[in-house]
Scaffold this active site. Structure first.
Site, PDB file in Angstrom:
ATOM      1  N   HIS A 214      -7.220  -6.729   0.266  1.00 32.94           N
ATOM      2  CA  HIS A 214      -6.134  -5.746   0.218  1.00 32.94           C
ATOM      3  C   HIS A 214      -5.028  -6.030   1.231  1.00 32.94           C
ATOM      4  O   HIS A 214      -3.939  -5.472   1.111  1.00 32.94           O
ATOM      5  CB  HIS A 214      -6.709  -4.349   0.465  1.00 32.94           C
ATOM      6  CG  HIS A 214      -5.793  -3.230   0.103  1.00 32.94           C
ATOM      7  ND1 HIS A 214      -5.385  -2.978  -1.191  1.00 32.94           N
ATOM      8  CD2 HIS A 214      -5.182  -2.284   0.876  1.00 32.94           C
ATOM      9  CE1 HIS A 214      -4.580  -1.931  -1.210  1.00 32.94           C
ATOM     10  NE2 HIS A 214      -4.440  -1.494   0.029  1.00 32.94           N
TER      11      HIS A 214
ATOM     12  N   ASP B  12       0.844  -1.193   0.000  1.00 33.55           N
ATOM     13  CA  ASP B  12       0.000   0.000   0.000  1.00 33.55           C
ATOM     14  C   ASP B  12       0.885   1.251   0.000  1.00 33.55           C
ATOM     15  O   ASP B  12       1.688   1.431  -0.912  1.00 33.55           O
ATOM     16  CB  ASP B  12      -0.946  -0.073   1.209  1.00 33.55           C
ATOM     17  CG  ASP B  12      -2.008   1.005   1.227  1.00 33.55           C
ATOM     18  OD1 ASP B  12      -2.943   0.922   0.434  1.00 33.55           O
ATOM     19  OD2 ASP B  12      -1.891   1.932   2.053  1.00 33.55           O
TER      20      ASP B  12
END
Length: 370
Positions: free
Chosen positions: A345, A146
């Site tokens: 994610h 991320d």
């Protein structure tokens, strides 16, 4: 691989709740390649790891340092901490690597400068470069998730002499674009809101996320995961007038891949620090673009790998999925790209064994020069 004098310090893990107060500046080294407590330790226990501080690039950076061998640096994303890598730290250290996982500036036990511009990508890369110098290391594989993937990518591009290989998780980053990132995001959003745009405002997003830290973190971790289905899934674009939290769902019962103890650690740390330091990186999106004009057209030629989730909501919009499809174009050294079925994610949290297997396979092929 001895640390520079005055840089490293071990923590008294029996009193982890006083971590920030009990850190010392004297040198301490480990007698064994692998932490002696790991045989019996619960991986979710933050006190089972070797915690250190270093003064780098004008800040005091907290990091975990385990194992001996070729250096692997793990950079977490938002809203996580070094702790998201706890199962990777154990697996890689036991496999013969030195594993260093810092709290990025703005997060956890690392300093949180007040100025927004103090959180731009040049400062983040400077932190990692400074940390390597403090560790006495001159070569590393850098792994990022991320926000950490953005820092890792930039580090590999800016300092290929230090970072000989790159792994990115969950966020397939495009090369530097021709227009400001916020302009591009607004065009994609078509009147809707995206979290990168939402976080640009000072104050209100910080307060909203901190209003109920436990609900905020539970909602985000769950909604971005592969466990969330249907209306529970994170809405990458949300409507004007909605709060960022309206795009997430707080589950009645959290999936087993994240324990209550792990959630408690995240909640305790974010309750202590708030979210402003973490959001300031997003507030530097346009600044990052402005100060990296020298990277226009640059590509990363080092061996690289991308690990994503096949059920990651952030890859559902066609514009973002296209970034995954086009990774090969600006990563000429890309060895593998994979989307793990049913994973969202947070692959390192959701499927640690699969992530460990992929990392170990990649590292075995590209151990680097020490």
């Amino acid at each position: 691989m001895s640390p520079a004098p005055g840089i490293r310090a071990d923590v008294d893990t029996r009193n982890f709740q006083k971590l920030d107060q009990t850190m010392k500046t004297n040198v301490a080294t480990k007698a064994d390649p692998v932490h002696a407590a790991w045989g019996q330790a619960d991986a979710d226990d933050p006190g089972a790891f070797n915690h250190c501080f270093a003064e780098v690039n004008g800040i005091r950076m907290h990091y975990v340092d385990e194992g001996q061998g070729p250096l692997v640096i793990l950079l977490h994303g938002f809203p996580y901490l070094w702790y998201m890598w706890r199962r990777q730290i154990l697996a890689l250290a036991e496999a013969g690597y030195r594993v260093v996982a810092p709290d990025l500036r703005g997060y956890g036990q690392s300093d949180r400068p007040d100025a927004v511009e103090a959180h731009d990508v040049s400062q983040h890369v400077g932190d990692v470069v400074g940390l390597m110098a403090a560790l006495g290391e001159a070569s590393a594989t850098v792994v990022g998730h991320d926000v950490g993937a953005s820092v890792a990518q930039s580090a590999a591009m800016m300092r290929p002499d230090l970072f000989h290989s790159l792994v990115m998780l969950s966020t397939p980053l495009p090369p530097r674009g021709r227009i400001r990132p916020t302009i591009g995001l607004r065009e994609m959003a078509k009147g809707r809101m995206h979290h990168h745009l939402y976080f640009l405002a000072l104050g209100n997003p910080d307060r909203e996320l901190a209003s109920d830290t436990r609900k905020t973190l539970r909602s985000i971790y769950y909604s971005v995961s592969g466990s969330a289905v249907g209306a529970d899934r994170w809405r990458v674009f949300f409507e004007p007038g909605e709060s960022i939290l309206d795009a997430f769902t707080d589950p009645k019962e959290f999936p087993s891949w994240l324990s209550a103890r792990a959630i408690d650690y995240y909640v305790d740390e974010y309750t202590r620090t708030g979210f402003t330091g973490t959001l300031n990186f997003y507030r530097c999106r346009d600044r990052n673009w402005e100060i990296t004009s020298f990277l226009d057209g640059a590509v990363i030629r080092q061996p690289s790998m991308f690990i994503g989730g096949g059920a990651d909501p952030s890859l559902e919009p066609v514009e973002f999925r296209g970034r995954y499809d086009q990774l090969d174009a600006y990563l000429p050294g890309l060895q593998k790209k994979v989307l793990l079925p049913g994973v969202g994610h947070g692959a390192a949290e959701e499927r640690p064994d699969q992530v460990n297997e992929l990392l170990l396979g990649f590292l075995a092929q590209h151990p680097g020069c020490q």
